[in-house]
Write a protein that holds these residues in place. Structure first.
Motif, PDB file in Angstrom:
ATOM      1  N   LEU A 175     -42.070 -31.326 -15.776  1.00 16.28           N
ATOM      2  CA  LEU A 175     -41.278 -32.513 -16.061  1.00 16.28           C
ATOM      3  C   LEU A 175     -40.157 -32.671 -15.057  1.00 16.28           C
ATOM      4  O   LEU A 175     -39.597 -31.687 -14.560  1.00 16.28           O
ATOM      5  CB  LEU A 175     -40.677 -32.431 -17.471  1.00 16.28           C
ATOM      6  CG  LEU A 175     -41.648 -32.483 -18.649  1.00 16.28           C
ATOM      7  CD1 LEU A 175     -40.895 -32.259 -19.954  1.00 16.28           C
ATOM      8  CD2 LEU A 175     -42.389 -33.812 -18.695  1.00 16.28           C
ATOM      9  N   HIS A 176     -39.818 -33.931 -14.785  1.00 14.22           N
ATOM     10  CA  HIS A 176     -38.656 -34.220 -13.953  1.00 14.22           C
ATOM     11  C   HIS A 176     -37.411 -33.737 -14.711  1.00 14.22           C
ATOM     12  O   HIS A 176     -37.355 -33.784 -15.942  1.00 14.22           O
ATOM     13  CB  HIS A 176     -38.572 -35.730 -13.693  1.00 14.22           C
ATOM     14  CG  HIS A 176     -37.543 -36.101 -12.682  1.00 14.22           C
ATOM     15  ND1 HIS A 176     -36.202 -36.235 -12.986  1.00 14.22           N
ATOM     16  CD2 HIS A 176     -37.647 -36.370 -11.343  1.00 14.22           C
ATOM     17  CE1 HIS A 176     -35.530 -36.578 -11.900  1.00 14.22           C
ATOM     18  NE2 HIS A 176     -36.383 -36.670 -10.881  1.00 14.22           N
ATOM     19  N   PRO A 177     -36.392 -33.247 -14.012  1.00 16.16           N
ATOM     20  CA  PRO A 177     -35.194 -32.755 -14.722  1.00 16.16           C
ATOM     21  C   PRO A 177     -34.597 -33.770 -15.700  1.00 16.16           C
ATOM     22  O   PRO A 177     -34.034 -33.374 -16.730  1.00 16.16           O
ATOM     23  CB  PRO A 177     -34.227 -32.449 -13.565  1.00 16.16           C
ATOM     24  CG  PRO A 177     -35.112 -32.131 -12.403  1.00 16.16           C
ATOM     25  CD  PRO A 177     -36.321 -32.992 -12.561  1.00 16.16           C
ATOM     26  N   LEU A 178     -34.698 -35.055 -15.403  1.00 17.69           N
ATOM     27  CA  LEU A 178     -34.147 -36.056 -16.309  1.00 17.69           C
ATOM     28  C   LEU A 178     -35.014 -36.282 -17.535  1.00 17.69           C
ATOM     29  O   LEU A 178     -34.539 -36.833 -18.534  1.00 17.69           O
ATOM     30  CB  LEU A 178     -33.957 -37.392 -15.566  1.00 17.69           C
ATOM     31  CG  LEU A 178     -32.907 -37.396 -14.450  1.00 17.69           C
ATOM     32  CD1 LEU A 178     -32.874 -38.751 -13.773  1.00 17.69           C
ATOM     33  CD2 LEU A 178     -31.533 -37.057 -15.012  1.00 17.69           C
ATOM     34  N   ASP A 179     -36.265 -35.885 -17.485  1.00 18.20           N
ATOM     35  CA  ASP A 179     -37.166 -36.059 -18.624  1.00 18.20           C
ATOM     36  C   ASP A 179     -37.206 -34.836 -19.527  1.00 18.20           C
ATOM     37  O   ASP A 179     -37.902 -34.842 -20.552  1.00 18.20           O
ATOM     38  CB  ASP A 179     -38.586 -36.366 -18.119  1.00 18.20           C
ATOM     39  CG  ASP A 179     -38.648 -37.650 -17.321  1.00 18.20           C
ATOM     40  OD1 ASP A 179     -37.838 -38.556 -17.617  1.00 18.20           O
ATOM     41  OD2 ASP A 179     -39.501 -37.765 -16.422  1.00 18.20           O
ATOM     42  N   ARG A 180     -36.467 -33.801 -19.187  1.00 19.01           N
ATOM     43  CA  ARG A 180     -36.456 -32.585 -19.990  1.00 19.01           C
ATOM     44  C   ARG A 180     -35.461 -32.720 -21.141  1.00 19.01           C
ATOM     45  O   ARG A 180     -34.526 -33.513 -21.076  1.00 19.01           O
ATOM     46  CB  ARG A 180     -36.089 -31.379 -19.119  1.00 19.01           C
ATOM     47  CG  ARG A 180     -37.041 -31.187 -17.940  1.00 19.01           C
ATOM     48  CD  ARG A 180     -36.551 -30.110 -16.988  1.00 19.01           C
ATOM     49  NE  ARG A 180     -37.408 -30.026 -15.806  1.00 19.01           N
ATOM     50  CZ  ARG A 180     -37.172 -29.215 -14.778  1.00 19.01           C
ATOM     51  NH1 ARG A 180     -36.107 -28.412 -14.798  1.00 19.01           N
ATOM     52  NH2 ARG A 180     -38.002 -29.204 -13.743  1.00 19.01           N
ATOM     53  N   ILE A 181     -35.683 -31.904 -22.183  1.00 17.37           N
ATOM     54  CA  ILE A 181     -34.813 -32.008 -23.358  1.00 17.37           C
ATOM     55  C   ILE A 181     -33.449 -31.383 -23.116  1.00 17.37           C
ATOM     56  O   ILE A 181     -32.534 -31.546 -23.927  1.00 17.37           O
ATOM     57  CB  ILE A 181     -35.482 -31.350 -24.583  1.00 17.37           C
ATOM     58  CG1 ILE A 181     -35.798 -29.883 -24.303  1.00 17.37           C
ATOM     59  CG2 ILE A 181     -36.731 -32.100 -24.975  1.00 17.37           C
ATOM     60  CD1 ILE A 181     -36.382 -29.158 -25.505  1.00 17.37           C
ATOM     61  N   THR A 182     -33.302 -30.687 -22.011  1.00 11.20           N
ATOM     62  CA  THR A 182     -31.987 -30.134 -21.668  1.00 11.20           C
ATOM     63  C   THR A 182     -31.112 -31.139 -20.927  1.00 11.20           C
ATOM     64  O   THR A 182     -29.944 -30.840 -20.648  1.00 11.20           O
ATOM     65  CB  THR A 182     -32.160 -28.881 -20.797  1.00 11.20           C
ATOM     66  OG1 THR A 182     -32.999 -29.200 -19.674  1.00 11.20           O
ATOM     67  CG2 THR A 182     -32.774 -27.745 -21.598  1.00 11.20           C
ATOM     68  N   ALA A 183     -31.655 -32.300 -20.574  1.00 11.14           N
ATOM     69  CA  ALA A 183     -30.893 -33.325 -19.852  1.00 11.14           C
ATOM     70  C   ALA A 183     -30.071 -34.122 -20.860  1.00 11.14           C
ATOM     71  O   ALA A 183     -30.584 -35.037 -21.519  1.00 11.14           O
ATOM     72  CB  ALA A 183     -31.836 -34.226 -19.067  1.00 11.14           C
ATOM     73  N   ARG A 184     -28.819 -33.744 -20.988  1.00 10.25           N
ATOM     74  CA  ARG A 184     -27.934 -34.398 -21.951  1.00 10.25           C
ATOM     75  C   ARG A 184     -26.659 -34.841 -21.239  1.00 10.25           C
ATOM     76  O   ARG A 184     -26.079 -34.072 -20.449  1.00 10.25           O
ATOM     77  CB  ARG A 184     -27.582 -33.444 -23.093  1.00 10.25           C
ATOM     78  CG  ARG A 184     -28.781 -33.052 -23.936  1.00 10.25           C
ATOM     79  CD  ARG A 184     -29.250 -34.224 -24.781  1.00 10.25           C
ATOM     80  NE  ARG A 184     -30.609 -34.041 -25.267  1.00 10.25           N
ATOM     81  CZ  ARG A 184     -31.233 -34.889 -26.063  1.00 10.25           C
ATOM     82  NH1 ARG A 184     -30.614 -35.988 -26.446  1.00 10.25           N
ATOM     83  NH2 ARG A 184     -32.457 -34.666 -26.451  1.00 10.25           N
TER      84      ARG A 184
ATOM     85  N   GLY B  94     -27.924 -30.308 -11.515  1.00 13.10           N
ATOM     86  CA  GLY B  94     -28.132 -29.194 -10.589  1.00 13.10           C
ATOM     87  C   GLY B  94     -29.450 -29.256  -9.860  1.00 13.10           C
ATOM     88  O   GLY B  94     -29.917 -28.215  -9.346  1.00 13.10           O
ATOM     89  N   PHE B  95     -30.054 -30.424  -9.767  1.00 10.89           N
ATOM     90  CA  PHE B  95     -31.321 -30.582  -9.051  1.00 10.89           C
ATOM     91  C   PHE B  95     -31.202 -31.721  -8.044  1.00 10.89           C
ATOM     92  O   PHE B  95     -31.788 -32.798  -8.214  1.00 10.89           O
ATOM     93  CB  PHE B  95     -32.466 -30.882 -10.026  1.00 10.89           C
ATOM     94  CG  PHE B  95     -32.712 -29.807 -11.036  1.00 10.89           C
ATOM     95  CD1 PHE B  95     -33.564 -28.753 -10.736  1.00 10.89           C
ATOM     96  CD2 PHE B  95     -32.096 -29.829 -12.281  1.00 10.89           C
ATOM     97  CE1 PHE B  95     -33.804 -27.754 -11.668  1.00 10.89           C
ATOM     98  CE2 PHE B  95     -32.327 -28.841 -13.211  1.00 10.89           C
ATOM     99  CZ  PHE B  95     -33.178 -27.794 -12.902  1.00 10.89           C
ATOM    100  N   PRO B  96     -30.428 -31.532  -6.987  1.00 13.96           N
ATOM    101  CA  PRO B  96     -30.309 -32.616  -5.997  1.00 13.96           C
ATOM    102  C   PRO B  96     -31.621 -32.808  -5.228  1.00 13.96           C
ATOM    103  O   PRO B  96     -32.253 -31.832  -4.791  1.00 13.96           O
ATOM    104  CB  PRO B  96     -29.182 -32.128  -5.087  1.00 13.96           C
ATOM    105  CG  PRO B  96     -29.196 -30.643  -5.230  1.00 13.96           C
ATOM    106  CD  PRO B  96     -29.630 -30.348  -6.624  1.00 13.96           C
ATOM    107  N   LYS B  97     -32.018 -34.045  -5.101  1.00 17.93           N
ATOM    108  CA  LYS B  97     -33.231 -34.425  -4.361  1.00 17.93           C
ATOM    109  C   LYS B  97     -34.431 -33.601  -4.816  1.00 17.93           C
ATOM    110  O   LYS B  97     -35.189 -33.042  -4.000  1.00 17.93           O
ATOM    111  CB  LYS B  97     -33.005 -34.250  -2.862  1.00 17.93           C
ATOM    112  CG  LYS B  97     -31.890 -35.141  -2.326  1.00 17.93           C
ATOM    113  CD  LYS B  97     -31.708 -34.952  -0.827  1.00 17.93           C
ATOM    114  CE  LYS B  97     -30.583 -35.849  -0.314  1.00 17.93           C
ATOM    115  NZ  LYS B  97     -30.380 -35.699   1.158  1.00 17.93           N
TER     116      LYS B  97
END
Length: 681
Positions: free
Chosen positions: A436-445, A424-427
């Motif tokens: 943190l970048h959305p991909l580096d967060r612990i919610t990125a699964r 849910g974070f395009p560009k």
């Protein structure tokens, strides 16, 4: 013909061709038919006499029954064997004793057989023709001949020659210097030891022959004459043959010595000739001797005691050169493959160093496709960088590190953008260095919708973070074809169950997922997270276990317990993984009846779940539990029945897995599902 009758078709005549009637033409030969055995005996003799080797005639006679009957069973063919025997190299063979036919005598001299020490087949001559004792080239067999021979010189008190007529070793030199194993005190200084029968001072016999001779001697001990006299009368024919057998053995031993010397001389000359030829033609002498054509010629000439000449070499020169070229090409291909394999190993070591340093890298299969790695690996037939310095350059070169980092950044750019859209974070862009970048967060699964599997390091969480997505490898569906499946970001989707559970936990601890301290904060909670969606039991867990447990519920609810408050049964992280490992120690732990199901403890009575293991199972099973506890004192039989029906009983790990699958519908056992009754030692 009536309408009801059946018409029988007339059978077709077989077509006869003119060629079938004429038969095969004269130019056409019938395959598989050999005319050599049908030659008249006179022509066959003229051909075989030119070989000058009884061994060759033996080989011809053994090719077919017709030739065997012609050369072996036919007395008219004895002149062939006799002529060849008198013309053989290095000098004529001695005449055989009357008990030998010409063919049998040739087989006796030239044939191989099993080694008397190791029982392996060998092509060596007899070491001793008198006792028919054969040894192979193995040094262990030659040094161990003491086990098979018996020195009877001192046993007969100097009268061995008068009382023993069983053939014995014709000379101590039959076994070379290995006869010293008999520990003769003057072996190297006594010249008499080299003498042959009848002057040899040492009498060596086969142990089996000596034991047989002793048995015959003992059989005559009950007779009135002395045993030796009675035995001599019974063995008159054998005693008469003994001198002839020993004379033939001595003559064959001398012929063998000359043969071995000549064979060694011819072999040395042929090897020197081959080296000179290789130097003249610019070839490798080792390749020349190992080529199919020249190698066969070289071995054949050594076998027949002849020297190789230009007359033998020139007709096969072109064939030899073609074979040498093929050998060089094969060797070059082997070197290229070894170099390529070494470079691939160096790339794999470099890849493992990057992973151990925490760098996000793709799978090894995709890592090899990077432009820098493709250049360094080269190919088997194409470019071949220096393999000896590749590992050192990859480890110490800053330029290589920069190029690899640039390639990894390019490879990940499109993947990061696609995965960010799934979250849910395009560009997504941010000027803040603390977010943190959305991909580096612990919610990125994420999870792979292609195979649904995860690597071993993610078995507990059962989903992937960004690093796991990059390193993920889908197994091939075809078991016969083990080729790697190309990586694609389109295979992955967001794991909503795990992401929502982590987000709900962050809400409870009042911290945002973009905070750099979010991961450490939830890990410091320890086993204080309780699942409220498991209403039937008191299930506690830590953060990594929470991620995997979230897949059991569509909308997992949880609560964080205060410090110092929790279940009576402690949570042990990593217990299930240790029990599932291979090895003798995990197997021993699995077999111990030391595990209890946590789901069988009611949530309302977790603090009162009896320390004696007789707690209540569930509401549906409480009646059965109470009925059995009332009869707890009635005897051992009732106690065993109660123990089988009580789900809170201690059980081994395999039984626990079956219980969880059957009763609670849990396929994969995790740390939150059970506990140890007593701590493991």
């Amino acid at each position: 013909m009536s309408s009801g009758s059946i018409t029988v078709p007339t059978p077709k005549k077989r077509r006869t061709y003119v060629r079938e009637l004429q038969g095969p033409s004269e130019s056409e030969s019938v395959p598989g038919k050999c005319l050599f055995p049908t030659l008249p005996l006179e022509l066959l003799a003229e051909i075989l006499i030119q070989t000058n080797s009884p061994r060759d005639v033996l080989s011809v006679a053994r090719t077919s029954k017709l030739l065997c009957s012609t050369l072996v069973c036919n007395p008219a063919a004895d002149f062939i064997w006799r002529t060849i025997r008198k013309n053989c190299l290095p000098h004529p063979l001695p005449d055989p004793t009357p008990n030998f036919s010409e063919a049998a005598y040739a087989a006796f001299v030239y044939d191989g057989g099993p080694c008397d020490a190791c029982k392996e087949d060998t092509k060596e001559f007899y070491a001793s023709f008198a006792i028919r004792f054969r040894l192979c080239r193995n040094s262990r067999c030659r040094t161990g001949i003491r086990k098979h021979l018996k020195d009877v010189t001192t046993i007969s008190k100097g009268r061995a020659r008068e009382e023993i007529w069983v053939p014995y070793v014709e000379s101590t030199r039959c076994f070379g210097n290995y006869i010293s194993v008999f520990e003769h005190p003057h072996y190297f200084s006594d010249p008499n030891l080299d003498k042959a029968w009848p002057e040899n001072p040492t009498i060596l016999m086969k142990k089996s022959d000596w034991e047989r001779f002793q048995a015959d001697y003992a059989a005559f001990s009950a007779l009135s004459p002395p045993p030796s006299e009675g035995l001599q009368k019974a063995c008159t024919d054998q005693i008469a043959k003994f001198p002839k057998v020993m004379e033939l053995a001595v003559a064959l031993q001398k012929w063998k010595s000359t043969y071995v010397t000549m064979h060694s001389t011819i072999k040395t000359k042929n090897e020197q000739w081959a080296k000179a030829l290789a130097a003249q033609e610019g070839w490798n002498d080792h390749d020349l001797l190992n080529s199919q054509s020249y190698g066969s010629l070289h071995r054949h000439k050594n076998h027949v005691l002849e020297e190789v000449t230009l007359r033998d070499f020139l007709p096969i020169k072109r064939l030899i050169e073609a074979q040498l070229l093929k050998m060089q090409t094969h060797r070059q291909n082997q070197e290229n493959e070894a170099s390529y394999r070494q470079r691939r190993d160096d790339v794999e070591q470099y890849y493992n160093r990057l992973r151990s340093a925490g760098t996000v890298v793709p799978s090894l299969y995709e890592f090899r496709k990077l432009s820098v790695m493709t250049t360094m690996q080269g190919s088997v037939t194409g470019s071949r960088p220096n393999s000896s310095g590749l590992a050192k350059d990859m480890k110490n070169s800053a330029l290589v590190a920069e190029l690899v980092a640039a390639d990894l950044k390019t490879w990940m750019a499109s993947s990061r953008e696609k995965l960010s859209e799934l979250l849910g974070f395009p560009k997504w862009r941010s000027a803040s260095k603390t977010k943190l970048h959305p991909l580096d967060r612990i919610t990125a699964r994420f999870r792979c919708q292609g195979c649904g599997k995860v690597a071993k390091r993610y078995e507990k969480e059962r989903c992937l973070d960004f690093a796991g997505v990059c390193a993920h490898e889908c197994p091939s569906n075809n078991k016969k074809d083990r080729r790697q499946v190309d990586w694609s970001v389109d295979r992955f989707v967001k794991d909503d169950e795990a992401s929502n559970a982590v987000a709900r936990l962050l809400t409870l601890v009042d911290i945002a997922d973009e905070d750099t301290n979010a991961c450490n904060t939830v890990k410091m909670l320890g086993a204080r997270i309780r699942c409220l969606s498991c209403e039937h039991a008191f299930i506690i867990m830590d953060f990594p276990t929470l991620i995997g447990h979230s897949h059991r519920h569509d909308n997992m609810q949880m609560v964080i317990l205060p410090e110092g408050e929790g279940s009576e049964y402690p949570f042990e992280a990593g217990l299930s993984a240790r029990l599932m490992n291979m090895g003798s120690k995990p197997q021993k732990l699995r077999s111990e009846a030391n595990y209890r199901c946590r789901h069988c403890i009611p949530a309302s009575k977790s603090a009162d779940a009896g320390t004696d293991g007789e707690g209540q199972v569930s509401a549906g099973e409480s009646t059965a539990k109470e009925s059995h506890t009332e009869d707890s004192q009635t005897g051992n039989q009732n106690g065993r029945q109660r123990n089988r029906k009580n789900k809170l009983r201690s059980m081994n790990f395999n039984a626990l897995r079956s219980h969880l699958k059957e009763v609670h519908r849990i396929e994969m056992v995790s740390d939150e599902d059970f506990f140890l009754q007593t701590p493991a030692k």
